[in-house]
Enzyme design. Sequence first.
Site, PDB file in Angstrom:
ATOM      1  N   GLU A   1       0.851  -1.182   0.000  1.00 24.89           N
ATOM      2  CA  GLU A   1       0.000   0.000   0.000  1.00 24.89           C
ATOM      3  C   GLU A   1       0.891   1.237   0.000  1.00 24.89           C
ATOM      4  O   GLU A   1       2.109   1.154   0.206  1.00 24.89           O
ATOM      5  CB  GLU A   1      -0.943   0.008   1.202  1.00 24.89           C
TER       6      GLU A   1
ATOM      7  N   HIS B   1      -3.961   2.864   7.407  1.00 22.58           N
ATOM      8  CA  HIS B   1      -2.865   2.470   8.264  1.00 22.58           C
ATOM      9  C   HIS B   1      -1.950   3.649   8.583  1.00 22.58           C
ATOM     10  O   HIS B   1      -1.799   4.572   7.794  1.00 22.58           O
ATOM     11  CB  HIS B   1      -2.044   1.361   7.590  1.00 22.58           C
TER      12      HIS B   1
END
Length: 299
Positions: free
Chosen positions: A211, A249
């Site tokens: 990511e 995150h």
Amino acid sequence: MAIFLTEESKVLVQGMTGGEGMKHTRRMLAAGTNVVGGVNPRKAGRTADFDERAVPVFGSVREGREATGADVSVVFVPPAFAKAAVAEAADAGLELVVVITEGIPVHDSVAFHAHAAKKGTRVIGPNCPGLITPGQSNAGIIPADITKPGRIGLVSKSGTLTYQLMYELRDIGFSTCVGIGGDPVVGTTHIDCLAAFQDDPDTELIVLIGEIGGDAEERAALFVRDHITKPVVGYIAGFTAPEGRTMGHAGAIVSGSSGTAEAKKKALEAAGVRVGSTPTETARLVLAHLETERDVSHR
């Protein structure tokens, strides 16, 4: 075969008697995990009942290890107690500690990772779904009923995308699926899992999910180029993320061209990794590769 977790693994659950610990211990047991005990100093000597099975509660990880031979711990304790929990497991000599807890301060993560490394303990996480070797053992919160044993190894920063790829490739199945977590500092990395899957004779193909933010995927790409001979298919979450904004995150932040999904995609493709633009396309790339390999082997 599998990496890090097998049917022989003996699992302790730190924080087992809390709400999340009880819920997920029940699910781990249902998946066949050999949960040998829980740890809670205030409830030592009692048992926790899961359907028709009673699991003993120990006052410390060392006590649990000495009584059961445990070699794995899954940590469900609150963030304020996570550093002490990981250190306790490492000091007790456990081989693997899976830290599910999210919201742990980065300085605590740095401290317990360093301590565990000195003790020779592998840490997965924090802020991760754990890992599963389908049909053998499940340490964490990954749903056990969405796939089956097979030939694909999966390493992912994202818990949700771990589940999605497991489901989309359920007809092929997985050797082991590892959710390493998306915090800025994690114990086990993409590279660690790539190396382990490379050495696992029953892993035929590796799926890598990354990511935006940081440079972990770029470093993984270099490792693939130099050390991995098995096919690797990838996906990077965050192609539409706005620059400079933290997304999901704690580690997923983009600054300029650094850490963008496009930069990571280019790095992986330069190393020979086929990268999907969506999770579904990524699954199709895996299926297409396996089909091509099957056709070649039949000629």
